[in-house]
Scaffold this active site. Structure first.
Site, PDB file in Angstrom:
ATOM      1  CB  SER A   1      -0.959  -0.037   1.187  1.00 32.40           C
ATOM      2  OG  SER A   1      -1.912   0.984   1.112  1.00 32.40           O
TER       3      SER A   1
ATOM      4  CG  ASP B   1      -2.454   4.323  -1.495  1.00 30.39           C
ATOM      5  OD1 ASP B   1      -3.167   4.149  -2.493  1.00 30.39           O
ATOM      6  OD2 ASP B   1      -2.518   3.607  -0.479  1.00 30.39           O
TER       7      ASP B   1
ATOM      8  CG  ASP C   1      -2.814  -0.254  -2.507  1.00 35.59           C
ATOM      9  OD1 ASP C   1      -2.807   0.918  -2.088  1.00 35.59           O
ATOM     10  OD2 ASP C   1      -3.431  -1.175  -1.937  1.00 35.59           O
TER      11      ASP C   1
ATOM     12  CG  ASP D   1      -6.052   0.935  -0.983  1.00 36.99           C
ATOM     13  OD1 ASP D   1      -5.165   1.819  -0.893  1.00 36.99           O
ATOM     14  OD2 ASP D   1      -6.134  -0.003  -0.174  1.00 36.99           O
TER      15      ASP D   1
END
Length: 458
Positions: free
Chosen positions: A110, A252, A254, A256
């Site tokens: 992440s 960010d 990833d 999400d």
């Protein structure tokens, strides 16, 4: 079976996470994880069927290594593996459902630096797997000899690469934007954090008509989240001012998580994005059960504005997975975190930065308001957050002087603020949050707590 790891927890609050090539993100552990996961899926599969698992990742250097190790473990238990390469976490959730797969795996840490990596697992419905399933996978990895579960040679699984998943995801996200709306004439600065959305996000917004100015869009394996993306709002703020853009969108690693910036360069964080959506969804009768689900970290200013507009606010522990679980329990369709995980359950099963951005852009078009005007809907109360890196996670009530300090601070706040102290579920950190009416006072309170915890836990 790795008995030497029994004292270490494999799954945290959001899957597995750690430094690449250190426990638990080591190839031999990941192979065992694949075997355990494949065994469980095979046991759950209907007779004479082969489970399918989708695997996607972000741009960090160790992604390929982990992808290969996980694939090996799954293939060894007879599972078919569909490799989709680099795609945002919500895209992998979507592809899992779209391909009718038994499960989907995201290889990503992440917002963490490149040297970390992690694994998140989605079920066939696109939601993250249950605590019970995680616990069973962890038990098998730690306690069982998995060799008896290896299939005979003729039943070894097949793997293949799916080449068109970017296009599928782009179309899926664009369908969440009303057909009658266009982004013609809207100048957007887009920061993809050198991460998983570096290809799909620019296509999504430009295909809807926006002029897209890209920054932090050249991943090299080591620059993901490196002084860029949603954790570094000054970058997108400066860029919006420089290019005189109408709005900034910062994701960010990833994708999400979302942070937006208005035309003045002022930050629109997750609380404000949630408040804007909830307010307008209620006006349109689209806010299911008239409820917004947030975490304990959300600013009281958001809750105050929602209550003024007869919107129920439900707070839960930190973690987008916890938010989603509560949303499903309450049959709510909007929830998220101050950090930028925004979940629109009418469109997706997890936080999706691109979908959340489109929902907000749609409101700009619908209302004819600038981003700055929408941003003024929620007024924050003063808040101070401090993260303290710790060497151990001792129970707070066992820390000398801590209960007395918190009791004194809460007494001085006199019901006009709150204190929240918690350990991070994914990093060796204690997170401190203090809210109140006086910024100077709460800054002092937060520093007092931080100083005590540094002394006792570092």
């Amino acid at each position: 079976m790795y008995k030497q790891t029994n004292n270490f927890k494999l799954f945290g609050t959001d899957g597995i996470r750690g430094v690449a090539n250190q426990y638990p993100m080591q190839p031999h552990i990941i192979v065992e994880l694949g075997k355990a996961m494949g065994t469980i899926l095979s046991q759950q599969a209907p007779p004479h069927t082969v489970p399918k698992v989708v695997i996607g990742r972000d741009t960090r250097l160790s992604g390929a290594m982990i992808e290969m190790a996980l694939t090996a473990g799954l293939l060894a238990t007879g599972v078919e593996v569909l490799l989709i390469g680099v795609l945002p976490t919500p895209g992998i959730s979507f592809i899992t459902r779209n391909m009718r797969a038994s499960a989907g795996v995201v290889i990503s840490a992440s917002h963490n630096p490149f040297y970390d990596n992690g694994i998140k697992i989605f079920g066939s419905n696109g939601f993250k797997i249950s605590d019970e399933t995680e616990a069973e996978i962890e038990r098998m990895v730690k306690e069982e000899n998995l060799r008896p579960y290896l299939v005979q040679r003729e039943r070894i699984g097949k793997s293949s690469r799916i080449e068109d998943t970017n296009g599928r995801y782009i179309v899926y996200v664009k369908r969440t934007f009303p057909l009658e709306y266009k982004l013609d004439g809207v100048r957007i600065v887009l920061d993809t954090a050198n991460g998983a959305a570096y290809k799909v996000a620019p296509a999504i917004f430009s295909e809807l008509g926006a002029e897209v100015i890209q920054i932090d869009n050249t991943p090299d394996g080591t620059n993901i989240n490196a002084e860029c993306g949603a954790l570094f709002p000054h970058v997108i703020s400066d860029a919006v001012r420089t290019y005189r853009a109408d709005v900034g969108i910062s994701l960010d690693g990833d994708a999400d998580r979302l942070l937006m910036v208005d035309e003045n360069g002022d930050v629109v964080n997750g609380d404000h994005l949630l408040g804007i959506s909830a307010f307008h969804m209620k006006k349109k009768g689209r806010l299911r059960n008239n409820t917004l689900v947030v975490t304990h970290m959300s600013n009281y200013g958001l809750e105050k504005k929602m209550l003024e507009n007869d919107i129920n606010v439900v707070r839960v522990d930190v973690g987008d997975r916890v938010v989603v679980e509560e949303m499903r329990r309450l049959n709510a369709n909007l929830g998220g975190e101050q950090s930028g995980h925004i979940i629109h359950l009418d469109h997706t099963t997890t936080g999706d930065g691109c979908i959340a951005a489109l929902c907000t852009l749609g409101l700009m078009i619908e209302t004819g308001q600038k981003m700055s005007e929408l941003n003024r809907l929620v007024e924050d109360v003063p808040q101070k957050q401090i993260n303290v890196r710790v060497g151990n996670k001792t129970g707070f009530d066992q820390i000398k002087g801590y209960p007395e300090l918190i009791q004194r601070i809460e007494s001085e706040l006199s019901g006009q603020g709150r204190v929240l102290v918690r350990y991070s579920g994914t990093e060796p950190l204690v997170r401190i949050l203090v809210e109140g009416n006086d910024q100077y006072q709460i800054d002092q309170f937060a520093e007092e707590i931080a100083d005590l915890l540094r002394k006792e836990l570092c």
